[in-house]
Structure formats: C-alpha cells, structure tokens
Design a protein around this motif. Structure first.
Motif, PDB file in Angstrom:
ATOM      1  N   ALA A 191       1.000   3.841  -3.140  1.00  0.00           N
ATOM      2  CA  ALA A 191       0.608   5.231  -2.891  1.00  0.00           C
ATOM      3  C   ALA A 191       1.734   6.184  -3.275  1.00  0.00           C
ATOM      4  O   ALA A 191       1.501   7.192  -3.949  1.00  0.00           O
ATOM      5  CB  ALA A 191       0.235   5.417  -1.415  1.00  0.00           C
ATOM      6  N   ALA A 192       2.947   5.853  -2.847  1.00  0.00           N
ATOM      7  CA  ALA A 192       4.072   6.737  -3.143  1.00  0.00           C
ATOM      8  C   ALA A 192       4.318   6.805  -4.648  1.00  0.00           C
ATOM      9  O   ALA A 192       4.548   7.889  -5.202  1.00  0.00           O
ATOM     10  CB  ALA A 192       5.326   6.261  -2.418  1.00  0.00           C
ATOM     11  N   VAL A 223       7.527   1.183  -5.506  1.00  0.00           N
ATOM     12  CA  VAL A 223       7.381   2.600  -5.869  1.00  0.00           C
ATOM     13  C   VAL A 223       7.775   2.797  -7.331  1.00  0.00           C
ATOM     14  O   VAL A 223       7.047   3.405  -8.115  1.00  0.00           O
ATOM     15  CB  VAL A 223       8.275   3.497  -4.976  1.00  0.00           C
ATOM     16  CG1 VAL A 223       8.276   4.926  -5.494  1.00  0.00           C
ATOM     17  CG2 VAL A 223       7.798   3.469  -3.539  1.00  0.00           C
ATOM     18  N   PRO A 265       0.819  -1.234   0.000  1.00  0.00           N
ATOM     19  CA  PRO A 265       0.000   0.000   0.000  1.00  0.00           C
ATOM     20  C   PRO A 265       0.842   1.269   0.000  1.00  0.00           C
ATOM     21  O   PRO A 265       0.561   2.207  -0.745  1.00  0.00           O
ATOM     22  CB  PRO A 265      -0.828  -0.119   1.281  1.00  0.00           C
ATOM     23  CG  PRO A 265      -0.217  -1.203   2.080  1.00  0.00           C
ATOM     24  CD  PRO A 265       0.536  -2.084   1.146  1.00  0.00           C
ATOM     25  N   ILE A 266       1.917   1.273   0.815  1.00  0.00           N
ATOM     26  CA  ILE A 266       2.748   2.481   0.881  1.00  0.00           C
ATOM     27  C   ILE A 266       3.447   2.719  -0.456  1.00  0.00           C
ATOM     28  O   ILE A 266       3.473   3.838  -0.975  1.00  0.00           O
ATOM     29  CB  ILE A 266       3.785   2.352   2.021  1.00  0.00           C
ATOM     30  CG1 ILE A 266       3.076   2.232   3.352  1.00  0.00           C
ATOM     31  CG2 ILE A 266       4.724   3.548   2.027  1.00  0.00           C
ATOM     32  CD1 ILE A 266       3.996   2.043   4.526  1.00  0.00           C
ATOM     33  N   LEU A 286       9.935  -1.761  -0.681  1.00  0.00           N
ATOM     34  CA  LEU A 286       9.290  -0.470  -0.969  1.00  0.00           C
ATOM     35  C   LEU A 286       9.790   0.199  -2.262  1.00  0.00           C
ATOM     36  O   LEU A 286       8.977   0.509  -3.146  1.00  0.00           O
ATOM     37  CB  LEU A 286       9.472   0.462   0.236  1.00  0.00           C
ATOM     38  CG  LEU A 286       8.837   1.851   0.115  1.00  0.00           C
ATOM     39  CD1 LEU A 286       7.326   1.736   0.133  1.00  0.00           C
ATOM     40  CD2 LEU A 286       9.302   2.755   1.251  1.00  0.00           C
TER      41      LEU A 286
END
Lengths: 339, 288
Positions: free
Chosen positions: B86-87, B159, B82-83, B155
């Motif tokens: 979103a990023a 991203v 999710p992070i 991450l």
C-alpha cells in the motif's frame, strides 16, 4: 420561442455510482497514505522510544553520559564513551579496509573483466550481502578469529607493536609511538577491534562495490571513449574521468557502507570480545553500542536498562545522520543524470 | 618521453592487477565463509535436528527453533506485505513528485539500513512492555512481538520494490483504464498491481530473505523458548537466536548444533534470493 436543448440529466443510478466511486477513491487514497506514513512513524517511533527509555540515564548523567568512560553495573554508573568509541573505530577500520577493495572490484567489473564474466562475478559479490550477519559472526568467532590470532596478529605486534613474544619492542613502536600503540597488546586471543573491523569490512564490501559499479556504469560512454581515443590507459580513464564524474555518489556509497557498519550487531558481538575498557590498541578487545545492548539488555534493570536505551538512541541518531548524508550524496548524481 | 610512457603503462598494469586482487579477495572470503558453513553444517546435520526440541541441549535438536522461525517470519511478512504494498503504491501512484512523497521515499531508504537492534528495542517498548503491563506479566516477550519487529525490517524492502515496479508500468496502461471511466482504486488494484505482480513478489521474497537471518531484533522481542511454542503470544525460539546462544556456549556439541542451524538458515536465505532473482528476470522479460 424554442428553448435551448437541455443537457440530459444522467440517470440517477449513474449519479449514485459516480459519487460512490469518488468516495471510495478518497478512502483508498487515505488508506494508502496512512500506510506510507507508517514508514515515517517507524523512524520517529524508534527515535522517541529509545529517547524515552533512556531518559533516566540522560537526566541522571547529563552531558557527562557522552564523555564518561565508566560502565559499571556494580556502582550503577554508566557512560557511553567506550561503546561509542568501539562503534566508531570498528566502523572506520571497516570502511578504510572496504573502500579500496570495493573500488578494485567495481573497477574490475566495469572496465577490466570481459563481458561474459561481469554478471556472474557481480552476482557472487552480491551474494556476500545476502549472507545473514549471524553467519558472519559464527565464521568470525570459530574460524577467522583463531586464524587472525595465529597468523596476522603475531606479525602485526612483532613488526608494528610492542612485540610481547620477543625481546624488545619493534622499531615502529620505538620511533612512531602513535602507530606502535595501535598494534600493541598483551591479549592473547583473536577477538579484537581490528578483527571486528575486518569482518565488518567483508560485510560492507558488497554494498559499497555495488553502488560504485552502478554509478560507474552511468558515466556516458562518449566521455570514456573520448579519453581512450586520446590515448588514456584504463586506469587514467577511471581515475580522471569516471571518478570525478561520479564523486558524490561514490562518497554516498561509502557512507552507506559506514551506516551499515555502525548499526551491525551480530557479526561484531561475536568477534569484538565485549570488554568495556578503553584502549588505544586495535588489537585489544572492545565493545560497540550494538554489542553492549545485545549482551546486557535482557539482564539489565533500572538505570542500566535506561543507559542501554540511551546508547541505542545515540546509535540511531548517528546512523540516521550518516545514512542521510549517504542518500543526499547519491541523489546528487541522480539529479545530474536528470532522473 | 620514454620514461613517462613506461610509467603510465606500469601504473595501469598495477591498477589492473590490484583490481584483480580486490576481486579475488571478495570472492575468496565468499568461498571461505560458504565453504565452512556448508562443511560444518552438513557434518552436523541429522534427523534429530528436525524432530527434537532445544530443551535437551546438546543431545537435542532445533525443531522448536525452526517452527518458531517459520511462525515469526510468517507474521512479519503477513504484516509487512499489505502495508508495504500500500505504501509503495501511494508513493508511485499518488505522491510521485510531491514533497511528502519524496520525503517518505527518502526516509524509507534510510529505514532500509537502520540498525535492526534499535528497531528491536522500539518494538520492545511499544509491544512487549505494554503487553506485560496489560496482562500482568502473563504475556511479555512473544512471537507476535518478534514478528512485528521483523515486519519493520521487511517493510522498507517491500515499499521500495513496489514503488519501483509500479513506476515501470507503462503510463499507457493507466490512461487506457482511466479513459474507460474506471475509478482510480480499481485501476490500482486490478490493473497496476497485477501488471507489477511478479516484481512485487520479488520484493516480498527479498524481504523474507532479509528477515530470515535477523537475530538482533528478536533477542528482546521473541526472546527464545526451549520448548515448542505454537501460540504467537508465547515466548518463541528462532533459529538465529538459538544459533547465537549455542555459538556462545562453551560446549563443542552445541557448536555443532549451531553450525547445523547456520547451514539451514544460509541455505534458506540463498535459495530465497535465487528464487527472487528468477522471479525478477521473468518480470524483466515480460516488460521488454
């Protein structure tokens, strides 16, 4: 006198809705921005956490920490020189070995190989990048290091080094002592700085070669075909046209590989021997920052733990700078391309 | 004149020969590494591997490490997805061509190759130490901490792919949706992310492949455990960490177990990258 036709006011529920949408939009944008800032936070956090953890070591030893070769938990004195030296030398060896091979692979894949062969070979080389580093470590420890000790190392020491198994040192050792020192050792096993460098080289070849291949493909066909039309050979086109055009990105790719090699832990830990001694020889065992941390951190307390954190901080800063240069160099070609 | 021509031809032939040799070296090492992993791994495979825990040492298996790996990877992906999406969305949709956006995109690329052991120490400092202090030592190293460390590694991968995939979505799609009066958050969630879905899934699979083989960040976060641990707040074994431990053990039987673990990890990672490649090629076709 007739009034101007008034603009009909929007029905109240529509007004509420558009205000609600605007608010949601704002929240949504802030949420996404917050997540993006986490990337920044992770980098800054890693730097500050290791700096904070290493503050005792830095304040106890000061600048001396950077240049002291001592690493002795017995007397609680620590210096970063040996692990830093090991990290830098293994990575440099890796880059020196990996760059020509990667260049050869990129050359083969962009100019030499027939079209149908390019994708499968490129995927196979990229597969090397997918293999976990622990597998490189195991392979290095159980298969490559013994192979190295049995076949490569005796040859190197006999012809370039002190020749421990023979009667007298090699010609190179007598006449070119600097090179001779690099290949001299009495250590009988396969773990060494050079072994770690070779394993690292294999690990970074896919990164460097895939960057090189990608940027070689951005060279305008017109340029290459003009050179071919003037009678250039494949080699001349690559050396005189393709390389100058992509120089900054190629250097970027090399720095990217260097950054990878500097921070690699597992593959190095298995084949470096983990002895905290300073030695000029590439065939002696050594220690890198990452391998020292991996080996000692779980049992370390007090000042030793702090010294390991300080090492991690140094590693992070150096890798950050190397990767920064890599990305800036890579970007230069992208800007030239108008992307 | 004749000698110059000859010299150029010889140089060219030599260069082509060396490029062939370089490719052969690369493929040769790939074959050597894979061959040994498969051969030694299959020789050591047996059912006990999946049913017995590591507490039995060389007569045991790796079941707790496998379960631990699954849990830690799942936590890592569950946090990072999710992070990361979103990023990546922010970079592609909100901050494309802004200064902050460009800098974060740039730093994300650096995080992508940052040394994983330092990220492990970072999580040790911000998760393991505080949780030890708060719970008075009841919880120190934990699967959760390991998962957070892996999330930091996953991450940047997520991203980056999300960012790239969203930028591939044609602008007409955005304009069409906005002209209907859809608020931007709805456009993002219901149109853009859907359009880029298979690309984003590719990114998540790549991230999973990347973290499944990570060892260094787990040493000081999940630590390891010889027994079956299911609670994320317990110390937890993982396959790479057990491989590391067993390969450094002098016992031959331990080495066999390590090879079996290495085989399982390698196959898992390679299958994942294969799967992500398939997902991606489908994505490419749909955009043509």
């Amino acid at each position: 006198m007739s009034s101007l036709p008034s603009v009909a006011a929007p029905p109240p529920d529509q007004d509420v809705r558009s205000r609600l949408d605007a608010r949601n939009d704002r929240w949504f944008a802030w949420l996404l921005k917050g997540c993006a800032l986490l990337v920044l936070a992770a980098l800054l956090g890693a730097a500050f956490a290791t700096l904070w953890g290493g503050r005792h070591a830095f304040s106890t030893f000061g600048w001396h920490f950077l240049v002291s070769p001592a690493w002795d938990p017995g007397t609680d004195t620590y210096g970063a020189l040996v692990p830093v030296y090991g990290t830098v030398v293994t990575s440099l060896v890796a880059v020196v070995l990996a760059v020509p091979v990667s260049f050869g692979i990129a050359l083969f894949l962009t100019e030499v190989a027939p079209g149908w062969l390019r994708t499968p070979i490129a995927s196979a080389i990229e597969l090397l990048a997918g293999i976990p580093s622990i597998i490189y470590g195991m392979w290095g420890l159980f298969l490559f290091a013994p192979f190295f000790a049995e076949h490569i190392k005796p040859w190197l020491t006999a012809y370039l080094g002190n020749n421990p198994d023979g009667d007298h040192p090699s010609w190179v050792y007598d006449h070119l002592p600097f090179i001779g020192k690099l290949f001299s050792t009495d250590y009988p096993f396969g773990a060494s700085v050079l072994t770690a460098g070779i394993v690292l080289a294999i690990m970074i070849i896919p990164f460097i070669s895939s960057v090189m291949r990608e940027v070689f493909m951005t060279v305008p066909t017109r340029l290459k075909e003009s050179a071919y039309a003037l009678g250039s050979s494949t080699w001349e086109v690559v050396w005189d046209i393709v390389l100058p055009y992509t120089r900054s990105a190629v250097i970027g790719g090399i720095f990217l590989g260097l950054g990878r090699a500097l921070g690699e832990t597992m593959a190095v830990t298995f084949v470096l021997g983990n002895t905290l001694n300073l030695s000029a020889s590439l065939l002696d065992p050594g220690a890198s920052i990452a391998s020292t941390i991996a080996n000692q951190f779980s049992e370390a307390v007090g000042l030793q733990k702090s010294a390991l954190m300080a090492l991690a901080f140094l590693l992070f800063v150096v890798t950050f700078i190397v990767l920064l240069i890599a990305r800036l160099m890579l970007r230069r070609l992208a800007i030239k391309e108008g992307r | 004149m004749e000698t110059l021509y000859l010299r150029r031809r010889v140089t060219n032939a030599l260069a082509i020969l060396l490029s062939l040799a370089a490719t052969a070296i690369g493929l040769g090492f790939l074959a050597w590494i894979l061959w040994d992993t498969v051969q030694q791994g299959i020789a050591a495979l047996n059912l006990k591997l999946f049913t017995t825990i590591t507490a039995y040492g060389d007569t045991g298996g790796l079941s707790n490490a496998m379960v631990g790996s699954l849990i830690i990877n799942a936590i890592g992906i569950a946090i990072a997805t999710p992070i990361g999406v979103a990023a990546g969305t922010w970079l592609a949709e909100y901050a494309n061509r802004t200064k902050l956006g460009e800098s974060i995109r740039f730093l994300n690329d650096i995080l992508l190759s940052a040394p994983s052991i330092v990220l492990g120490l970072f999580v040790y400092t911000i998760v393991v130490l505080p949780s030890t202090a708060i719970t008075h030592g009841n919880t120190s190293f934990s699967g959760l901490a390991g998962g957070i460390a892996l999330a930091l590694i996953a991450l940047p991968v997520i991203v980056r792919t999300t960012d790239e995939m969203l930028r591939l979505v044609p602008a007409t799609l955005r304009e069409a949706a906005l002209s209907l009066g859809i608020p931007q958050w709805k456009l993002t969630m219901q149109v853009l992310i859907r359009a880029a879905r298979s690309g984003i899934i590719t990114g998540v699979l790549l991230a999973l492949a990347r973290i499944s083989g990570e060892t260094a960040p787990l040493l000081f976060t999940a630590f390891g455990n010889n027994y079956m641990a299911l609670s994320p707040l317990d110390k937890m074994a993982s396959l790479p960490q057990v491989i590391y431990q067993y390969a450094n053990d002098p016992g031959e039987a331990m080495h066999a177990l390590a090879w079996a673990g290495a085989f399982v990890v390698t196959m898992f990672v390679l299958l994942l990258s294969l799967a992500s490649r398939l997902a991606f090629s489908r994505n490419k076709v749909s955009h043509d």
